[in-house]
Design a protein around this motif. Sequence first.
Motif, PDB file in Angstrom:
ATOM      1  N   SER A 501      -5.122 -56.860 -33.243  1.00 20.18           N
ATOM      2  CA  SER A 501      -4.550 -56.720 -31.918  1.00 20.18           C
ATOM      3  C   SER A 501      -4.167 -55.273 -31.535  1.00 20.18           C
ATOM      4  O   SER A 501      -4.124 -54.529 -32.681  1.00 20.18           O
ATOM      5  CB  SER A 501      -3.330 -57.666 -31.609  1.00 20.18           C
ATOM      6  N   ASP A 502      -4.056 -54.986 -30.341  1.00 17.92           N
ATOM      7  CA  ASP A 502      -3.644 -53.582 -29.927  1.00 17.92           C
ATOM      8  C   ASP A 502      -2.220 -53.510 -29.511  1.00 17.92           C
ATOM      9  O   ASP A 502      -1.771 -52.384 -28.804  1.00 17.92           O
ATOM     10  CB  ASP A 502      -4.780 -53.127 -28.917  1.00 17.92           C
ATOM     11  N   GLN A 503      -1.631 -54.725 -29.214  1.00 10.88           N
ATOM     12  CA  GLN A 503      -0.160 -54.766 -28.966  1.00 10.88           C
ATOM     13  C   GLN A 503       0.742 -55.455 -29.993  1.00 10.88           C
ATOM     14  O   GLN A 503       0.117 -56.478 -30.448  1.00 10.88           O
ATOM     15  CB  GLN A 503      -0.013 -55.436 -27.629  1.00 10.88           C
ATOM     16  N   TYR A 504       2.061 -55.150 -29.859  1.00  8.03           N
ATOM     17  CA  TYR A 504       2.729 -55.833 -30.981  1.00  8.03           C
ATOM     18  C   TYR A 504       4.344 -55.848 -30.464  1.00  8.03           C
ATOM     19  O   TYR A 504       5.163 -55.408 -31.013  1.00  8.03           O
ATOM     20  CB  TYR A 504       2.681 -55.466 -32.265  1.00  8.03           C
ATOM     21  N   TRP A 505       4.389 -56.105 -29.273  1.00  6.54           N
ATOM     22  CA  TRP A 505       5.929 -55.858 -28.562  1.00  6.54           C
ATOM     23  C   TRP A 505       6.849 -57.171 -28.999  1.00  6.54           C
ATOM     24  O   TRP A 505       6.355 -58.401 -29.093  1.00  6.54           O
ATOM     25  CB  TRP A 505       5.808 -55.819 -27.039  1.00  6.54           C
ATOM     26  N   PRO A 506       8.183 -56.640 -29.305  1.00  2.62           N
ATOM     27  CA  PRO A 506       8.963 -55.453 -29.076  1.00  2.62           C
ATOM     28  C   PRO A 506       8.872 -54.605 -30.329  1.00  2.62           C
ATOM     29  O   PRO A 506       9.483 -53.513 -30.560  1.00  2.62           O
ATOM     30  CB  PRO A 506      10.260 -55.835 -28.738  1.00  2.62           C
ATOM     31  N   TRP A 507       8.064 -54.989 -31.552  1.00  2.00           N
ATOM     32  CA  TRP A 507       8.087 -53.981 -32.549  1.00  2.00           C
ATOM     33  C   TRP A 507       7.355 -52.714 -32.409  1.00  2.00           C
ATOM     34  O   TRP A 507       7.810 -51.757 -32.778  1.00  2.00           O
ATOM     35  CB  TRP A 507       7.323 -54.913 -33.812  1.00  2.00           C
ATOM     36  N   VAL A 508       6.582 -52.868 -31.673  1.00  2.00           N
ATOM     37  CA  VAL A 508       5.679 -51.430 -31.198  1.00  2.00           C
ATOM     38  C   VAL A 508       5.872 -51.096 -29.804  1.00  2.00           C
ATOM     39  O   VAL A 508       5.265 -51.889 -29.108  1.00  2.00           O
ATOM     40  CB  VAL A 508       4.093 -51.592 -31.561  1.00  2.00           C
ATOM     41  N   TRP A 509       6.285 -50.189 -29.642  1.00  3.29           N
ATOM     42  CA  TRP A 509       6.534 -49.672 -28.286  1.00  3.29           C
ATOM     43  C   TRP A 509       4.907 -49.201 -27.513  1.00  3.29           C
ATOM     44  O   TRP A 509       4.324 -48.347 -28.079  1.00  3.29           O
ATOM     45  CB  TRP A 509       7.325 -48.535 -27.980  1.00  3.29           C
ATOM     46  N   PRO A 510       4.502 -49.907 -26.620  1.00  8.63           N
ATOM     47  CA  PRO A 510       3.229 -49.699 -26.155  1.00  8.63           C
ATOM     48  C   PRO A 510       3.045 -48.243 -25.552  1.00  8.63           C
ATOM     49  O   PRO A 510       3.898 -47.524 -24.857  1.00  8.63           O
ATOM     50  CB  PRO A 510       3.084 -50.719 -24.951  1.00  8.63           C
ATOM     51  N   HIS A 511       1.893 -47.872 -25.737  1.00 11.52           N
ATOM     52  CA  HIS A 511       1.408 -46.443 -24.930  1.00 11.52           C
ATOM     53  C   HIS A 511       1.343 -46.845 -23.523  1.00 11.52           C
ATOM     54  O   HIS A 511       1.207 -48.166 -22.907  1.00 11.52           O
ATOM     55  CB  HIS A 511       0.061 -46.238 -25.589  1.00 11.52           C
ATOM     56  N   ALA A 512       1.366 -45.643 -22.877  1.00 12.38           N
ATOM     57  CA  ALA A 512       1.508 -45.915 -21.403  1.00 12.38           C
ATOM     58  C   ALA A 512       0.165 -46.384 -20.815  1.00 12.38           C
ATOM     59  O   ALA A 512       0.119 -47.121 -19.678  1.00 12.38           O
ATOM     60  CB  ALA A 512       1.768 -44.410 -20.662  1.00 12.38           C
ATOM     61  N   GLY A 513      -1.060 -46.198 -21.305  1.00  6.80           N
ATOM     62  CA  GLY A 513      -2.197 -46.608 -20.858  1.00  6.80           C
ATOM     63  C   GLY A 513      -2.290 -48.111 -21.253  1.00  6.80           C
ATOM     64  O   GLY A 513      -1.870 -48.572 -22.119  1.00  6.80           O
ATOM     65  N   ARG A 514      -3.490 -48.674 -20.406  1.00  9.59           N
ATOM     66  CA  ARG A 514      -3.710 -50.072 -20.646  1.00  9.59           C
ATOM     67  C   ARG A 514      -5.099 -50.517 -20.874  1.00  9.59           C
ATOM     68  O   ARG A 514      -5.569 -50.791 -19.970  1.00  9.59           O
ATOM     69  CB  ARG A 514      -2.922 -50.899 -19.774  1.00  9.59           C
ATOM     70  N   GLU A 603      20.824 -58.590 -27.958  1.00 12.17           N
ATOM     71  CA  GLU A 603      19.604 -57.514 -27.700  1.00 12.17           C
ATOM     72  C   GLU A 603      18.658 -58.245 -26.977  1.00 12.17           C
ATOM     73  O   GLU A 603      18.158 -59.487 -26.950  1.00 12.17           O
ATOM     74  CB  GLU A 603      19.023 -57.328 -29.184  1.00 12.17           C
ATOM     75  N   VAL A 604      18.130 -57.524 -25.797  1.00 13.54           N
ATOM     76  CA  VAL A 604      17.169 -57.883 -24.862  1.00 13.54           C
ATOM     77  C   VAL A 604      15.986 -57.037 -24.935  1.00 13.54           C
ATOM     78  O   VAL A 604      16.138 -55.745 -24.531  1.00 13.54           O
ATOM     79  CB  VAL A 604      17.815 -58.231 -23.561  1.00 13.54           C
ATOM     80  N   TYR A 605      14.785 -57.491 -24.823  1.00 13.15           N
ATOM     81  CA  TYR A 605      13.484 -56.802 -24.913  1.00 13.15           C
ATOM     82  C   TYR A 605      12.685 -57.650 -23.725  1.00 13.15           C
ATOM     83  O   TYR A 605      12.632 -58.703 -23.683  1.00 13.15           O
ATOM     84  CB  TYR A 605      13.001 -56.809 -26.211  1.00 13.15           C
ATOM     85  N   ARG A 606      12.298 -56.730 -22.857  1.00 15.68           N
ATOM     86  CA  ARG A 606      11.539 -57.077 -21.596  1.00 15.68           C
ATOM     87  C   ARG A 606      10.315 -56.416 -21.404  1.00 15.68           C
ATOM     88  O   ARG A 606       9.981 -55.213 -21.862  1.00 15.68           O
ATOM     89  CB  ARG A 606      12.219 -57.092 -20.170  1.00 15.68           C
ATOM     90  N   ILE A 607       9.089 -57.156 -20.893  1.00 17.14           N
ATOM     91  CA  ILE A 607       7.879 -56.603 -20.621  1.00 17.14           C
ATOM     92  C   ILE A 607       7.238 -57.233 -19.569  1.00 17.14           C
ATOM     93  O   ILE A 607       7.228 -58.648 -19.586  1.00 17.14           O
ATOM     94  CB  ILE A 607       7.007 -56.048 -21.815  1.00 17.14           C
ATOM     95  N   ARG A 608       6.458 -56.726 -18.703  1.00 14.64           N
ATOM     96  CA  ARG A 608       5.694 -57.513 -17.695  1.00 14.64           C
ATOM     97  C   ARG A 608       4.132 -57.196 -18.099  1.00 14.64           C
ATOM     98  O   ARG A 608       3.827 -56.097 -18.823  1.00 14.64           O
ATOM     99  CB  ARG A 608       5.832 -56.936 -16.262  1.00 14.64           C
ATOM    100  N   GLU A 609       3.392 -58.256 -18.021  1.00 16.24           N
ATOM    101  CA  GLU A 609       2.092 -58.377 -18.393  1.00 16.24           C
ATOM    102  C   GLU A 609       1.092 -57.501 -17.544  1.00 16.24           C
ATOM    103  O   GLU A 609       0.148 -56.746 -18.194  1.00 16.24           O
ATOM    104  CB  GLU A 609       1.449 -59.544 -18.187  1.00 16.24           C
ATOM    105  N   ASP A 610       1.709 -56.825 -16.360  1.00 17.58           N
ATOM    106  CA  ASP A 610       0.671 -55.887 -15.783  1.00 17.58           C
ATOM    107  C   ASP A 610       0.959 -54.435 -15.851  1.00 17.58           C
ATOM    108  O   ASP A 610       0.505 -53.688 -15.246  1.00 17.58           O
ATOM    109  CB  ASP A 610       0.887 -56.209 -14.150  1.00 17.58           C
ATOM    110  N   ASP A 611       2.079 -54.198 -16.597  1.00 18.60           N
ATOM    111  CA  ASP A 611       2.625 -52.614 -16.738  1.00 18.60           C
ATOM    112  C   ASP A 611       3.125 -52.431 -18.220  1.00 18.60           C
ATOM    113  O   ASP A 611       4.261 -52.959 -18.265  1.00 18.60           O
ATOM    114  CB  ASP A 611       3.502 -52.399 -15.657  1.00 18.60           C
ATOM    115  N   PRO A 612       2.608 -51.869 -19.061  1.00 13.73           N
ATOM    116  CA  PRO A 612       3.349 -51.279 -20.322  1.00 13.73           C
ATOM    117  C   PRO A 612       4.581 -50.533 -20.099  1.00 13.73           C
ATOM    118  O   PRO A 612       5.072 -50.506 -21.026  1.00 13.73           O
ATOM    119  CB  PRO A 612       1.853 -50.649 -20.891  1.00 13.73           C
ATOM    120  N   GLN A 613       4.670 -49.752 -19.104  1.00 19.00           N
ATOM    121  CA  GLN A 613       5.659 -48.808 -18.609  1.00 19.00           C
ATOM    122  C   GLN A 613       6.934 -49.806 -18.205  1.00 19.00           C
ATOM    123  O   GLN A 613       7.994 -49.424 -18.020  1.00 19.00           O
ATOM    124  CB  GLN A 613       5.541 -47.568 -17.885  1.00 19.00           C
TER     125      GLN A 613
END
Length: 689
Positions: A501-514, A603-613
């Motif tokens: 895969s190219d994503q692995y949140w929250p272990w790996v902080w995503p790059h800004a690009g998608r 601990e709380v980790y959040r991410i939205r599918e439309d935005d790595p930032q």
Amino acid sequence: MSPADGARIIDLDPGSHLVRDLWIPMPDGVRLHARAWMPADIDTAPAPVLLEYLPYRLDDWTSVRDSERHPFYAAHGYVSVRVDIRGTGSSEGLFEDEYSAAELNDGEEVIRWLAAQPWSTGRVGMFGISWGGFNSLQLAERGVEGLDAIVTVCSTDDRYDNDVHYMGGAVLGIDMAAWAGTMLAFASRPPRPEVVGESWLEIWRERLEKQEPLAPVWLSHQERDDYWRRGSACENYPGISAAVLAVGGWADPYHDTVFRLLENLPGPRKALLGPWSHQYPDRGLAPGPGIDFLGETLRWWDRWLKDEDTGVEQDPDLRVWIGESEPPATYYAERAGRWAGIPEWRRAPETTRFPLTGLGEAGDPSTVLLRAPLATGQDAGRFFPFGNATDLPPDQRAEDGRSRCVDLPVGGDGLNVLGSPEVRLRLRSFSPRAHVIVRLCDVAPDGSSALITRGVLNLTKRHGMDRADEMVPGQWEDVTVRLVSAGYRVAPGHRLRVAVSDQYWPWVWPHAGRSGLELDPAASTLHLPLYEGRQEQEVSFEPARHVRPITIGTPEMPDAPELPERMVQVDVASGETMLSVDPGYGGSRVYPDGLEFTESAREVYRIREDDPQSASAESQWTLVLSNQKPGGAAARPWRAEIRTRSLITAEDGDFVVRNWVAATAQDGDGEQVEVANRSFEARVPRTSA
């Protein structure tokens, strides 16, 4: 965290040892607080000294664990000393950072001071788990005179690429944030009034006024540089002449260190690698089986500090637990498997090559696109398993569905892996920055998928961790992803799955690009270190045991909310995935001296599918310490409360780190006073992460 019932309890003769508190002077006038467990005849018969050197408060937070271990060594002819690092616990001075120059310089002074005492033979050993294992290696690498042997448990020799901050050059979102938040809370705790007296409030206020959060420091060094080289023993293996017993657990993130030390240390070295989490192997905590670690370490000390022939030099270089196929679970009381003895381990074994053409679509060997959902990684498990109910990775089928996978058949003899696998991929990126993550899974006939190991590579670090080279979009490159080492037998009839895969949140902080990656399966291969076991030695251990610990009580907490230890929630409308975790460090307890110590964290980790930032990592802590009937130097009741919050986000090419600390105390007149109310904000450019 208290031990489970799985270890045998040793009841020592109370006359076998005595306990003394010490103040160890440093050259600048600062004194470090220490506690020494000594043989009963120490005033007439000097003994070798063992040192454990930590920032975790010997008067309370580690006192249960300390009471299981240090008295045993004292009863067997050693002075066993537990020292609080400068600016932590009741030691004087100010805490700066992990493994700072001040910490290591002080450590050298402590060793010299211990060696020079009239009750010391001048020979010193050092041991510890995690932080104490780190600085044992670090001080051994400094070649401190008198430090003849160490036992380093669940530690690392590489502070950049095998610690809580970065993995494969990628920011470890889960522990870059969580550990920084934990250290902010831990460093904010006051000294004990029972030890330092009525000046405790003044000392505490100075600590809080001068402390700085650590995440901005760690994020300011996104490549391996001199900051990380300091304290990384891998930079100077030849400098380590002390005898080293390296100990790790397959469920602990630091176990690669065991292999590197075996392969690189020039002096006496042996290794133990069991199924354990981030715990000593004799505390009765999952996963087991545990071993008589006190007995094993006593053999080590007796050989290298007393010159007794205990047989340790005839032990196999590596005594290792080889895991076996079993259904995936987040908790195992004991893992399936067996012990094996590897007589010699001086270099990594040769690997066997397996083609990965099946990564393409069925019947189509052409290139494949890789663009995993941003929430891929929710089933990664905890970075630091401690033996809790939800620590380990669950069934990986959901993660596999978010990845590109190929299954390799396993023959009738099974597949025995021991060492570090590699996956070599031909790929191209559609943006200058990207990650690639590879998992190896054991797929059972019923379809369940158990994680064996994984690896991460920030593609800007493909040419080295000390530099940043952006990808040329659209240009094919060959890269190697090194996976974390494993000792595992895949059962006949199972399949070995390679998932990319190219994503692995929250272990790996995503790059800004998608934008994703394109893989060429025909030019990609898996390289497995296969273990034949032809010269294997038989290995066995006595059952786990430790000294009966001090008794602590559990106060009633009627208002404490009951939250799941680990919970994933998805807001379907917004596309946000939230992972909420209780790290379960200690909870609430009452110590024998009357101290009530309450701590809670989330601990709380959040991410939205439309935005790595949109990625954010938050850690909140509340700690309350009080003693209504204090003794020692404390003349009056006291109470201290600390609340901390740490938040990391990313925007406009920067990491944004915000921290808050609020502390109140009950002063000598019984009044509630504010000790600190501080907020911090730092922006750190994303140079490569």
